[in-house]
Design an enzyme around this catalytic site. Structure first.
Site, PDB file in Angstrom:
ATOM      1  N   SER A 146      31.680  44.628  31.963  1.00  0.00           N
ATOM      2  CA  SER A 146      31.454  45.321  33.235  1.00  0.00           C
ATOM      3  C   SER A 146      31.728  46.804  33.040  1.00  0.00           C
ATOM      4  CB  SER A 146      32.396  44.768  34.312  1.00  0.00           C
ATOM      5  OG  SER A 146      32.425  45.608  35.450  1.00  0.00           O
ATOM      6  N   TYR A 159      40.758  43.219  37.421  1.00  0.00           N
ATOM      7  CA  TYR A 159      39.418  42.960  36.886  1.00  0.00           C
ATOM      8  C   TYR A 159      39.102  43.921  35.745  1.00  0.00           C
ATOM      9  CZ  TYR A 159      34.359  42.195  36.807  1.00  0.00           C
ATOM     10  OH  TYR A 159      33.063  41.908  36.416  1.00  0.00           O
TER      11      TYR A 159
END
Length: 248
Positions: A146, A159
């Site tokens: 990501s 995250y």
């Protein structure tokens, strides 16, 4: 192997295969000729992906598995060896968003859960699948990262930290296998029309974002025996392969 089925007779495994990018990638791999081992937590989702794979003329093995069950990952590696004697493609797609919260406010259980799924489970997959991938004449790994891994954005700590760790894991694995047939790369999908994205940005119009199938179409070439790069990151928003600066 033919031009329209470049993965004929290959065995591919996709985690988080029941929806989003994972489901779209499983279908793309099946359409390319691979037998796809679909790993997911939802029995209903697995049945749906099986139907969709059959619809494109492909075949699948369904594996209901919670990736926090490390011993089950170990057992899966053993079963794959007994049945296929190798693994040709591994797409490490499964992940969770976790809490969007100041770091100091994250509950320990929530921290443990996101680390277990996004980081520890992938390491357990490395342990379990590395020998199988090295038995393939052209083992290919794609780990889904990501853009958050490269940004210290407020409230995205758990995250982002786990995705940054995943990137180092993939690059280390690539460096350790650079002289063999195994190629390990990363894929940054950017904003994609998924349930995770909708959870993170509830006010966003999903129809302004690329569909998971568009990301899957870019992942597929990284899975082919002809793809010879390793230790790289394909950035889908930029549409290009990026190199990391390697230490001297």
């Amino acid at each position: 192997m033919t031009a329209d089925r470049p993965l004929a007779d290959k065995i591919a495994l996709v985690t988080g295969a029941t929806r989003g990018i994972g489901a779209a990638t499983a279908i793309a791999l099946a359409r390319a000729g691979a037998h796809v081992v679909c790993v997911g937590r939802s029995d209903g989702g697995l049945q749906d992906i099986d139907d969709n794979i059959r619809a494109v003329g492909g075949t699948a093995t369904l594996v209901p598995l919670d990736l926090k069950d490390s011993e089950a990952i170990d057992r899966l590696g053993g079963v794959l060896f007994e049945r296929y004697r190798r693994l040709d493609v591994f797409v490490a797609n499964a992940g969770v968003l976790g809490p969007l919260s100041p770091l100091g406010h994250v509950y320990p259980k929530d921290w443990d859960d996101i680390v277990a799924v996004n980081l520890t489970a992938n390491w357990r997959c490395v342990r379990s699948f590395d020998p199988l991938l090295k038995l393939s004449p052209a083992g290919r790994v794609v780990m889904i990262s990501s853009g958050a891994a490269h940004k210290a954005r407020a409230y995205w700590g758990p995250y982002a930290l786990t995705k940054a760790g995943l990137e180092v894991m993939a690059r280390t694995w690539a460096a350790e296998s650079v002289s063999g047939n195994l190629k390990v790369n990363l894929f940054n999908p950017g904003p994609i029309r998924t349930l995770m994205r909708a959870k993170a940005f509830p006010g966003e119009d999903p129809m302004t974002l690329p569909a998971p199938e568009e990301a899957a179409a870019a992942i597929l070439p990284l899975c082919l025996p002809t793809f010879m790069e390793t230790g790289k990151l394909y950035d889908f928003p930029q549409g290009k392969l990026l190199s990391f600066q390697m230490p001297v």
